[in-house]
Design an enzyme around this catalytic site. Structure first.
Site: not given
Ligand code: GDP
Ligand code: IMO
Ligand code: MG
Length: 422
Positions: A237, A331, A39-40, A222, A329, A12-13, A15-17
């Site tokens: 999840t 960078d 999700a965030g 996720q 990321k 997760g996280d 940079g899908k968004g």
């Molecule tokens: P997602 O849940 O997959 O959409 O990812 P998140 O938004 O939770 O986390 C990714 C974080 O990295 C966010 O704060 C983005 O603004 C940041 N981000 C995404 N791509 C890049 C990148 O190429 N470089 C840097 N420095 N930050 C990035």
């Molecule tokens: P995005 O879409 C990172 C993790 C939680 C926990 C496990 C189960 O932003 O990538 P849940 O609340 O889904 O039952 O939690 O999954 N988790 C994530 N980790 N990014 C996410 O979403 C997540 N959504 C859930 O931290 O370990």
């Molecule tokens: Mg996220």
């Protein structure tokens, strides 16, 4: 290629968004197919920052956006994000919500919190947004769906049936207060007015778009390693983020999907509990967290940080059928002189494997085998194409592509929408 799934290739996280926002600008429809407000997804456009939890990232560019049957919806979060769209001058009529998506009810959130407390040391570290309990009720066929709020009589009946059991659990097992039927009913009936204009037939809408040759994006929330069936169970999840989840979550056939874009960081993060072989030991973990801003969007928790894990990524390529990769990321790695990459796992019998272990005990005890790559130790701000990258950075990207046998299509070099190299 009209139908593309964008899927998280790690925990997760990734940079899908941001990647979805980028591609949405040349797409006709963006679909969220699973998950909920756990999700965030952060998208930065100039000086405007979006932190979306429930809505597809397509809304940022004003692209038609749908939330499929495979999602769980917290009506309050949905309504708040509708208001955010209005506030930012985007017509929320671009959004369609499947009537078959399940609602997160207040007791789901309470049970999520209470069951984590009860698990103590064994807790999963969920986002405590009611995700697991909502999907559990769906599987038990006692869930309440978006379409149920449209009929107050049905809604009341379903809440009554649910509460008869939930209140017993809450009071007797978890020793917390139960919920009042009238209060919950009034609150959720109140959402009906706000939700009704958005409810529609998502499967039909997407099918028509595909028949018309439109470009459709499927946005995973996720990620692969958090997948209920293929992730690191039980530290996962409760939905199916893997690419094939897009077909069930939206209501189209798997033959309609043309390509799968995996999104991976140039390193790894994980929020919550569970095994994590390439987690960094020592001060570099903290350094990477600070440099990458690795703090959770939804819960504000520290994200655990590790070096890139090619064993886990190879597995993600397999279970998703990834056809190309976005490496984000890059960078953030600029500060490091040396970049360890986990190329294999060493198992407890001393053997080494490049394939993700099928048995949980092997995975839990797997140790990383590192190959150390040279860092580039200069910023990437000047680069506007991959060719502009410092040699060591290019070599890092090429190494990942050749190990995974997948082309890397996009490279992220900054948080802003523009900071992606093709
Ligand atoms: P997602 O849940 O997959 O959409 O990812 P998140 O938004 O939770 O986390 C990714 C974080 O990295 C966010 O704060 C983005 O603004 C940041 N981000 C995404 N791509 C890049 C990148 O190429 N470089 C840097 N420095 N930050 C990035
Ligand atoms: P995005 O879409 C990172 C993790 C939680 C926990 C496990 C189960 O932003 O990538 P849940 O609340 O889904 O039952 O939690 O999954 N988790 C994530 N980790 N990014 C996410 O979403 C997540 N959504 C859930 O931290 O370990
Ligand atoms: Mg996220």
């Amino acid at each position: 290629m009209p139908a593309t799934v964008v899927v998280g290739a790690q925990w997760g996280d990734e940079g899908k968004g941001k990647i979805v926002d980028l591609l949405a600008q040349q797409s006709d429809v963006v679909c969220r197919y699973q998950g909920g407000p756990n999700a965030g997804h952060t998208i930065i456009v100039g000086d405007e920052t979006w932190k979306l939890r429930q809505m597809p990232s397509g809304v940022v560019s004003g692209t038609t956006s749908v939330i499929g049957a495979g999602c769980v919806v917290d009506p309050q979060v949905f309504v708040d994000e509708v208001d955010l769209l209005i506030e930012r001058g985007i017509d929320p009529a671009i959004v369609t919500l499947s009537g078959n998506a399940h609602l997160i009810m207040p007791w789901h959130v309470t049970i999520d919190q209470a069951s984590e407390r009860r698990l103590g040391n064994l807790q999963i570290g969920t986002t405590r947004r009611g995700i697991g309990p909502a999907y559990a009720d769906k599987a038990s066929r006692i869930g309440i769906r978006v379409q149920d709020v449209l009929d107050p009589k049905i809604l009341r009946q379903k809440i009554e049936i649910a509460l008869a059991e939930k209140n017993l659990w809450l009071e007797r097992i978890y020793e917390v207060e139960g919920f009042d039927l009238e209060e919950v009913w009034a609150r959720y009936a109140g959402f009906a007015e706000r939700l009704a204009p958005f409810v529609g037939d998502v499967s039909l809408l997407v099918d028509r778009a595909l028949r018309d040759g439109q470009r459709v994006l499927f946005e995973g929330a996720q990620a692969t390693m958090l997948d209920l069936d293929h992730g690191t169970y039980p530290f996962v999840t409760s939905s199916n983020p893997v690419a094939s989840g897009a077909a069930t979550g939206i209501g189209i056939g798997p033959t309609r999907i043309d390509r799968v874009l995996g999104v991976s960081k140039a390193y790894v993060t994980r929020v919550g509990e569970g095994p994590f072989p390439s987690e960094i030991e020592g001060p570099d973990q903290e350094r990477l967290r600070e440099l990458g801003g690795e703090f959770g969007t939804v819960t504000g928790r520290n994200r655990r940080c590790g070096w890139l894990d090619l064993v886990a990524l190879r597995y993600a390529v397999r279970v998703n059928g990834i056809t190309s990769l976005a490496l984000t990321k890059l960078d953030v790695l600029s500060a490091f002189a040396e970049l360890p990459v986990c190329v294999r796992y060493r198992l407890r019998d001393g053997s080494e494997t490049e394939h993700f272990p099928a048995h949980q005990s092997d995975f839990h005890r797997a140790r990383p085998v590192w190959e150390v790559k040279a860092g580039w130790q200069q910023g990437l701000d000047g680069a506007s194409t991959v060719a502009d990258l410092p040699r060591a950075a290019r070599e890092y990207v090429e190494f990942v592509a050749s190990e995974l046998e997948v082309p890397i299509e996009l490279v992220g070099v900054g948080a802003d929408r523009d900071r992606v190299l093709a």
